[in-house]
Design a protein around this motif. Structure first.
Motif, mmCIF file in Angstrom:
data_model
loop_
_atom_site.group_PDB
_atom_site.id
_atom_site.type_symbol
_atom_site.label_atom_id
_atom_site.label_comp_id
_atom_site.label_asym_id
_atom_site.label_seq_id
_atom_site.Cartn_x
_atom_site.Cartn_y
_atom_site.Cartn_z
ATOM 1 N N SER A 181 -11.881 -2.616 -4.605
ATOM 2 C CA SER A 181 -12.442 -1.317 -4.242
ATOM 3 C C SER A 181 -13.794 -1.183 -4.890
ATOM 4 O O SER A 181 -14.040 -1.718 -5.969
ATOM 5 C CB SER A 181 -11.515 -0.195 -4.718
ATOM 6 O OG SER A 181 -12.161 1.048 -4.583
ATOM 7 N N CYS A 182 -14.670 -0.431 -4.247
ATOM 8 C CA CYS A 182 -15.974 -0.207 -4.849
ATOM 9 C C CYS A 182 -15.876 0.829 -5.970
ATOM 10 O O CYS A 182 -16.839 1.040 -6.682
ATOM 11 C CB CYS A 182 -16.988 0.240 -3.796
ATOM 12 S SG CYS A 182 -16.598 1.808 -3.018
ATOM 13 N N LEU B 149 -10.022 2.347 4.332
ATOM 14 C CA LEU B 149 -10.335 3.459 5.217
ATOM 15 C C LEU B 149 -9.186 4.451 5.254
ATOM 16 O O LEU B 149 -8.035 4.119 4.971
ATOM 17 C CB LEU B 149 -10.634 2.948 6.622
ATOM 18 C CG LEU B 149 -11.795 1.958 6.755
ATOM 19 C CD1 LEU B 149 -11.903 1.479 8.199
ATOM 20 C CD2 LEU B 149 -13.115 2.582 6.295
ATOM 21 N N LYS C 29 -18.910 9.722 12.281
ATOM 22 C CA LYS C 29 -18.738 8.406 11.681
ATOM 23 C C LYS C 29 -18.034 7.468 12.659
ATOM 24 O O LYS C 29 -17.189 7.888 13.444
ATOM 25 C CB LYS C 29 -17.903 8.515 10.402
ATOM 26 C CG LYS C 29 -18.547 9.333 9.297
ATOM 27 C CD LYS C 29 -17.629 9.405 8.083
ATOM 28 C CE LYS C 29 -18.283 10.164 6.950
ATOM 29 N NZ LYS C 29 -17.407 10.232 5.753
ATOM 30 N N TYR D 54 -10.932 7.435 -0.449
ATOM 31 C CA TYR D 54 -11.089 6.375 0.546
ATOM 32 C C TYR D 54 -12.510 5.817 0.482
ATOM 33 O O TYR D 54 -13.449 6.496 0.048
ATOM 34 C CB TYR D 54 -10.804 6.915 1.945
ATOM 35 C CG TYR D 54 -9.365 7.324 2.141
ATOM 36 C CD1 TYR D 54 -8.375 6.362 2.305
ATOM 37 C CD2 TYR D 54 -8.988 8.661 2.140
ATOM 38 C CE1 TYR D 54 -7.053 6.717 2.476
ATOM 39 C CE2 TYR D 54 -7.664 9.033 2.307
ATOM 40 C CZ TYR D 54 -6.696 8.058 2.476
ATOM 41 O OH TYR D 54 -5.388 8.420 2.631
ATOM 42 N N ASP D 55 -12.665 4.558 0.900
ATOM 43 C CA ASP D 55 -13.990 3.944 0.920
ATOM 44 C C ASP D 55 -14.014 2.870 2.004
ATOM 45 O O ASP D 55 -13.070 2.752 2.782
ATOM 46 C CB ASP D 55 -14.374 3.372 -0.453
ATOM 47 C CG ASP D 55 -13.371 2.351 -0.973
ATOM 48 O OD1 ASP D 55 -12.760 1.628 -0.153
ATOM 49 O OD2 ASP D 55 -13.193 2.271 -2.204
ATOM 50 N N ARG D 56 -15.077 2.112 2.058
ATOM 51 C CA ARG D 56 -15.236 1.126 3.140
ATOM 52 C C ARG D 56 -14.194 0.012 3.058
ATOM 53 O O ARG D 56 -13.888 -0.634 4.065
ATOM 54 C CB ARG D 56 -16.651 0.529 3.108
ATOM 55 C CG ARG D 56 -17.723 1.531 3.507
ATOM 56 C CD ARG D 56 -19.104 0.903 3.512
ATOM 57 N NE ARG D 56 -20.136 1.888 3.814
ATOM 58 C CZ ARG D 56 -20.516 2.222 5.026
ATOM 59 N NH1 ARG D 56 -19.964 1.638 6.074
ATOM 60 N NH2 ARG D 56 -21.467 3.121 5.208
ATOM 61 N N GLN D 57 -13.664 -0.244 1.863
ATOM 62 C CA GLN D 57 -12.624 -1.259 1.722
ATOM 63 C C GLN D 57 -11.238 -0.702 2.062
ATOM 64 O O GLN D 57 -10.349 -1.441 2.461
ATOM 65 C CB GLN D 57 -12.607 -1.815 0.296
ATOM 66 C CG GLN D 57 -13.723 -2.806 -0.010
ATOM 67 C CD GLN D 57 -15.091 -2.146 -0.041
ATOM 68 O OE1 GLN D 57 -15.283 -1.123 -0.702
ATOM 69 N NE2 GLN D 57 -16.040 -2.733 0.663
ATOM 70 N N GLU E 145 -15.529 2.108 11.273
ATOM 71 C CA GLU E 145 -15.840 1.384 10.044
ATOM 72 C C GLU E 145 -16.305 2.307 8.934
ATOM 73 O O GLU E 145 -16.333 1.918 7.761
ATOM 74 C CB GLU E 145 -16.905 0.325 10.305
ATOM 75 C CG GLU E 145 -16.472 -0.812 11.223
ATOM 76 C CD GLU E 145 -16.399 -0.392 12.689
ATOM 77 O OE1 GLU E 145 -17.016 0.635 13.055
ATOM 78 O OE2 GLU E 145 -15.715 -1.086 13.461
ATOM 79 N N GLU E 146 -16.679 3.532 9.274
ATOM 80 C CA GLU E 146 -17.140 4.505 8.277
ATOM 81 C C GLU E 146 -16.106 5.605 8.023
ATOM 82 O O GLU E 146 -16.428 6.626 7.415
ATOM 83 C CB GLU E 146 -18.437 5.156 8.760
ATOM 84 C CG GLU E 146 -19.586 4.187 8.966
ATOM 85 C CD GLU E 146 -20.762 4.827 9.714
ATOM 86 O OE1 GLU E 146 -21.904 4.587 9.292
ATOM 87 O OE2 GLU E 146 -20.517 5.553 10.699
ATOM 88 N N SER E 147 -14.863 5.372 8.439
ATOM 89 C CA SER E 147 -13.843 6.415 8.345
ATOM 90 C C SER E 147 -13.256 6.452 6.931
ATOM 91 O O SER E 147 -12.112 6.055 6.699
ATOM 92 C CB SER E 147 -12.740 6.171 9.386
ATOM 93 O OG SER E 147 -11.849 7.255 9.415
ATOM 94 N N TYR E 148 -14.066 6.925 6.005
ATOM 95 C CA TYR E 148 -13.630 6.975 4.603
ATOM 96 C C TYR E 148 -13.769 8.382 4.014
ATOM 97 O O TYR E 148 -13.833 8.539 2.791
ATOM 98 C CB TYR E 148 -14.415 5.962 3.757
ATOM 99 C CG TYR E 148 -15.921 6.024 3.926
ATOM 100 C CD1 TYR E 148 -16.680 7.008 3.304
ATOM 101 C CD2 TYR E 148 -16.578 5.090 4.719
ATOM 102 C CE1 TYR E 148 -18.058 7.064 3.461
ATOM 103 C CE2 TYR E 148 -17.955 5.133 4.890
ATOM 104 C CZ TYR E 148 -18.688 6.121 4.251
ATOM 105 O OH TYR E 148 -20.062 6.185 4.424
#
Length: 500
Positions: A21-22, A288, A350, A283-286, A353-356
């Motif tokens: 995760s970022c 979603l 979004k 949630y983040d890009r890794q 791929e941006e569903s965070y």
């Protein structure tokens, strides 16, 4: 019976920390090949296990289901805020129209108890690490255990308001030999168990982790107090609820995001971790969120047909005058899409791929409105109204939605609070719980809050049947999943509304 098997959780961190995760506070992983007998030896392993608790809140840990989509369903599907689409399976229709049976998969509480068992693992096993790792301080141990206690309390609060009477399990289940059948405890005892955990956790957890993402994404003292305020309201402990809110308000570190239409959605939801956020699932890009499929791609849920016109309203004479929380805040009037989890701002959405977008558990507006509810319960109506109007001013609420109750009109203020919470927290997993909590006080003095809501969305051919069911207060809680009843050997008794 609560069934939790060794293969699912014997090594919590290995099961949950298999992705990166970022968020820096989620990156620590145990070494490859660690087995249960080698665990609970170092402070790093405790830290990894606690980080695993947070990962369990954002990853599918029960089939392909996320906690946030489960909470959305339980809090929204029985309300006038949503419609279900033709893509929704029969189980959704049964739930929405009060045709729930113990065979409906949504009556399965397994996800909540799985997370509780993860918490129990930390609470039971982390203290022994102090004996073998001299670098593990008491302050760090307390903080980690406090986080687990608070997450466990949140799960029990959810169980109490979804199922009512449920079993209380406060010890870790490590293997099949540890499985036991536990009878249900009354809802009041479940709520008290949650409060007890939170009261214990409050002095243990950190006020800050030193960075914004962790302060919003992990359990701080302020998140504990928000949970406490919520639980106290379910107990009708109004002074204690107000006091818990004041600990957050008086800290002076949270404020409402300004209601500028060009920035409000982006700051609060599009980007997240704003000055208003208290506890958000990160949630983040890794990793979603699950909302693109629920609300956009062959959407299972859409906004209720009359939500915008009835709840938010609009100014026909001045299109620049609108409630920022309505069109392209909570929903899109053009498509009836639930917009809050897809909008980057009022004009851009979004991609998958941006569903965070984060799941909001508590934000500062919630604290202010919980305090208003508590003050109203204490017959301090004017103070309650002052807080409601603070929220309305930020959102630019339309004049037509101002119920303008008198300061001594306790029931009028209750209705005003419930409606304002619907506007402020549209689609944030609050609506059914807000209505139920206020309806059930004083021996269901305000059951009209439930029945009037049912009339708002029930089809004409279902209205009378649904009203008949909802007038039975046992119907407000879900049945126990039939498999749990079968396995309990008679220990678990079914909710009386659904038979035995």
């Amino acid at each position: 019976m609560i069934h939790i098997f060794k293969k699912s959780i014997s090594v919590l961190a290995l099961a949950l920390l298999s992705f990166s995760s970022c968020n820096k506070w989620l990156e620590l992983k145990p070494q490859e090949g660690v087995v249960a007998e080698d665990y609970w030896k170092t402070k790093e392993q405790v830290r990894a296990a606690v980080n695993g608790l947070y990962i369990s809140l954002i990853t599918p840990i029960y089939g392909n289901r996320h906690l946030s989509q489960e909470l959305f369903m339980h809090a929204e599907i029985r309300t006038d805020m949503v419609d279900i689409s033709t893509f929704a399976p029969q189980t959704y229709t049964e739930y929405r129209f009060a045709d729930m049976l113990p065979t409906n998969l949504f009556s399965n509480w397994g996800m909540f108890y799985k997370i509780i068992n993860y918490c129990n693992n930390v609470i039971d096993n982390a203290p022994a690490v102090r004996e073998v790792d001299p670098t593990f301080t008491q302050a760090d141990l307390d903080a980690y255990v406090g986080e687990a206690l608070a997450i466990r309390a949140w799960m029990y609060l959810n169980l109490a308001r979804i199922w009512g009477d449920v079993p209380i399990k406060l010890t870790y289940t490590a293997s099949d030999e540890d499985l036991v059948s536990i009878a249900k405890s009354p809802q009041a005892a479940v709520l008290q168990a949650a409060v007890d955990d939170l009261v214990r956790a409050e002095p243990m957890v950190r006020e800050t982790f030193g960075n914004n993402a962790a302060d919003k994404g992990k359990i701080t003292r302020y998140a504990v107090n928000a949970l406490l305020a919520d639980a106290y309201l379910w107990q009708d402990e109004f002074q204690k609820a107000a006091d818990a809110c004041d600990k957050i308000i008086d800290a002076g570190i949270y404020e409402l995001v300004p209601g500028d239409p060009s920035t409000w959605l982006n700051q609060l939801f599009g980007q997240g971790n704003s000055v208003e956020g208290i506890f958000e699932l990160q949630y983040d890009r890794q990793q979603l969120n699950p909302f693109y499929a629920l609300f956009r791609l062959n959407a299972l849920y859409t906004a209720g047909q009359h939500v915008y016109e009835d709840l938010f309203q609009f100014d026909a004479a001045d299109p620049t005058n609108f409630d920022v929380r309505g069109d392209r805040g909570a929903l899109s009037t053009a498509t009836n899409m639930i917009y809050k989890y897809h909008g980057l701002n009022r004009t851009q959405t979004k991609s998958l791929e941006e569903s965070y977008t984060h799941w909001m558990v508590y934000r500062y507006a919630d604290v202010l409105l919980m305090k208003a509810e508590a003050l109203n319960g204490l017959n301090r109506g004017q103070e309650a109204l002052d807080l409601i109007y603070m929220i309305r001013e930020r959102g630019n609420a339309m004049q037509g939605t101002d119920l303008d109750p008198a300061p001594d009109d306790q029931q009028g203020i209750t209705t005003f609070i419930v409606e304002e919470r619907a506007r402020e927290f549209a689609y944030e997993g609050k609506r059914w719980f807000d209505v139920l909590r206020n309806a059930r006080r004083n021996n269901y003095q305000r059951i009209d809050l439930i029945t009037s809501m049912v009339l708002n969305y029930a089809p004409a051919d279902r209205q009378q049947a649904m009203l008949g069911k909802y007038r039975d207060v046992d119907s407000h809680y879900l049945p126990i999943y039939f498999i749990e009843i079968q396995r309990s050997g008679g220990v678990l008794q079914q909710n009386p509304f659904y038979g035995n």
